[in-house]
Design a protein around this motif. Structure first.
Motif, PDB file in Angstrom:
ATOM      1  N   VAL A  77     -35.154  35.009 -20.748  1.00  0.00           N
ATOM      2  CA  VAL A  77     -34.971  36.224 -21.328  1.00  0.00           C
ATOM      3  C   VAL A  77     -35.923  37.055 -20.114  1.00  0.00           C
ATOM      4  CG1 VAL A  77     -35.186  37.487 -23.545  1.00  0.00           C
ATOM      5  CG2 VAL A  77     -34.513  35.561 -24.124  1.00  0.00           C
ATOM      6  N   PHE A 105     -25.023  37.946 -22.438  1.00  0.00           N
ATOM      7  CA  PHE A 105     -25.628  36.712 -23.528  1.00  0.00           C
ATOM      8  C   PHE A 105     -24.832  35.359 -23.563  1.00  0.00           C
ATOM      9  CE2 PHE A 105     -25.207  35.702 -28.435  1.00  0.00           C
ATOM     10  CZ  PHE A 105     -26.912  35.472 -28.227  1.00  0.00           C
ATOM     11  N   SER A 106     -25.328  34.375 -23.332  1.00  0.00           N
ATOM     12  CA  SER A 106     -24.365  33.542 -24.509  1.00  0.00           C
ATOM     13  C   SER A 106     -25.889  32.735 -25.058  1.00  0.00           C
ATOM     14  CB  SER A 106     -24.389  32.761 -23.257  1.00  0.00           C
ATOM     15  OG  SER A 106     -25.656  31.722 -21.780  1.00  0.00           O
ATOM     16  N   THR A 107     -24.855  31.697 -25.977  1.00  0.00           N
ATOM     17  CA  THR A 107     -25.759  31.081 -26.463  1.00  0.00           C
ATOM     18  C   THR A 107     -24.578  29.414 -27.247  1.00  0.00           C
ATOM     19  OG1 THR A 107     -26.991  31.079 -28.480  1.00  0.00           O
ATOM     20  CG2 THR A 107     -25.239  32.020 -29.117  1.00  0.00           C
ATOM     21  N   SER A 166     -30.091  32.585 -23.726  1.00  0.00           N
ATOM     22  CA  SER A 166     -29.880  32.801 -22.649  1.00  0.00           C
ATOM     23  C   SER A 166     -29.413  34.597 -22.390  1.00  0.00           C
ATOM     24  CB  SER A 166     -29.336  32.760 -21.553  1.00  0.00           C
ATOM     25  OG  SER A 166     -29.296  33.142 -20.628  1.00  0.00           O
ATOM     26  N   LEU A 167     -30.163  36.154 -22.260  1.00  0.00           N
ATOM     27  CA  LEU A 167     -29.838  37.394 -22.462  1.00  0.00           C
ATOM     28  C   LEU A 167     -30.826  37.382 -21.046  1.00  0.00           C
ATOM     29  CD1 LEU A 167     -29.428  39.205 -24.206  1.00  0.00           C
ATOM     30  CD2 LEU A 167     -31.103  39.488 -24.786  1.00  0.00           C
ATOM     31  N   GLN A 210     -20.190  33.583 -25.792  1.00  0.00           N
ATOM     32  CA  GLN A 210     -20.976  33.984 -24.598  1.00  0.00           C
ATOM     33  C   GLN A 210     -20.214  35.752 -24.270  1.00  0.00           C
ATOM     34  OE1 GLN A 210     -18.926  32.200 -21.099  1.00  0.00           O
ATOM     35  NE2 GLN A 210     -20.524  30.083 -21.499  1.00  0.00           N
TER      36      GLN A 210
END
Length: 170
Positions: A131, A146-148, A101-102, A28
């Motif tokens: 996004v 931003f998270s992934t 997620s961006l 994150q």
């Protein structure tokens, strides 16, 4: 003598099982006025969890040194563009993006440069569902979240790398 062979076989199978267990990395990033990040590594389906956030802070400052330019020699000799393409495709297939997620706002100060940057980024982010990237054509700004979550199996990556390094030895 037989127990030594059993012990070696057990250690080999144990190491193989460890490499076949999926690893999940969650990341994150947030940039408002300051840059904040959180990174966690989950192993054995979440039973073992390591917080990677503090590792960069504990490492301290890194001194910059001049590097000598040298060429890296691969075991197979020269590297072709086809083998590098095969390596990148294999690495991409071995990673599974679970969450992406961006949300952000980007501006470079110059409307033409901002438009070119957004025009280059939008097609890359098209497959992602969560996004929202907003262009700011008036001021230079870079902020957002931003998270992934990415899942990988180390044994698959090991196989892809082995195939790359020994591809030229046929």
């Amino acid at each position: 003598m037989l127990t030594v062979l059993y012990l070696i076989a057990f250690l080999f199978l144990f190491l193989l099982a460890l490499l076949a267990t999926p690893v999940e990395l969650s990341l994150q990033l947030e940039k408002e006025e300051t840059f904040d990040y959180k990174a966690r590594l989950h192993w054995f389906f979440g039973l073992i969890s390591v917080d990677l956030t503090g590792l960069a802070k504990k490492a301290g400052t890194v001194k910059k040194t001049k590097r000598k330019k040298h060429r890296t020699k691969f075991p197979g000799g020269s590297v072709s563009a086809q083998s590098v393409t095969r390596l990148l495709r294999g690495l991409r297939r071995s990673l599974q993006v679970r969450e992406f997620s961006l949300h952000g706002r980007i501006g470079l100060g110059d409307p033409a440069c901002t438009g070119m940057l957004i025009g280059a980024l939008k097609p890359l982010l098209l497959p992602a569902r969560q996004v929202s990237l907003v262009a700011d054509y008036e001021e230079a700004v870079f902020e957002g979240r931003f998270s992934t979550r990415v899942r990988l199996v180390p044994l698959r990556i090991f196989g892809v790398l082995l195939r790359f390094f020994f591809a030229g030895r046929r």
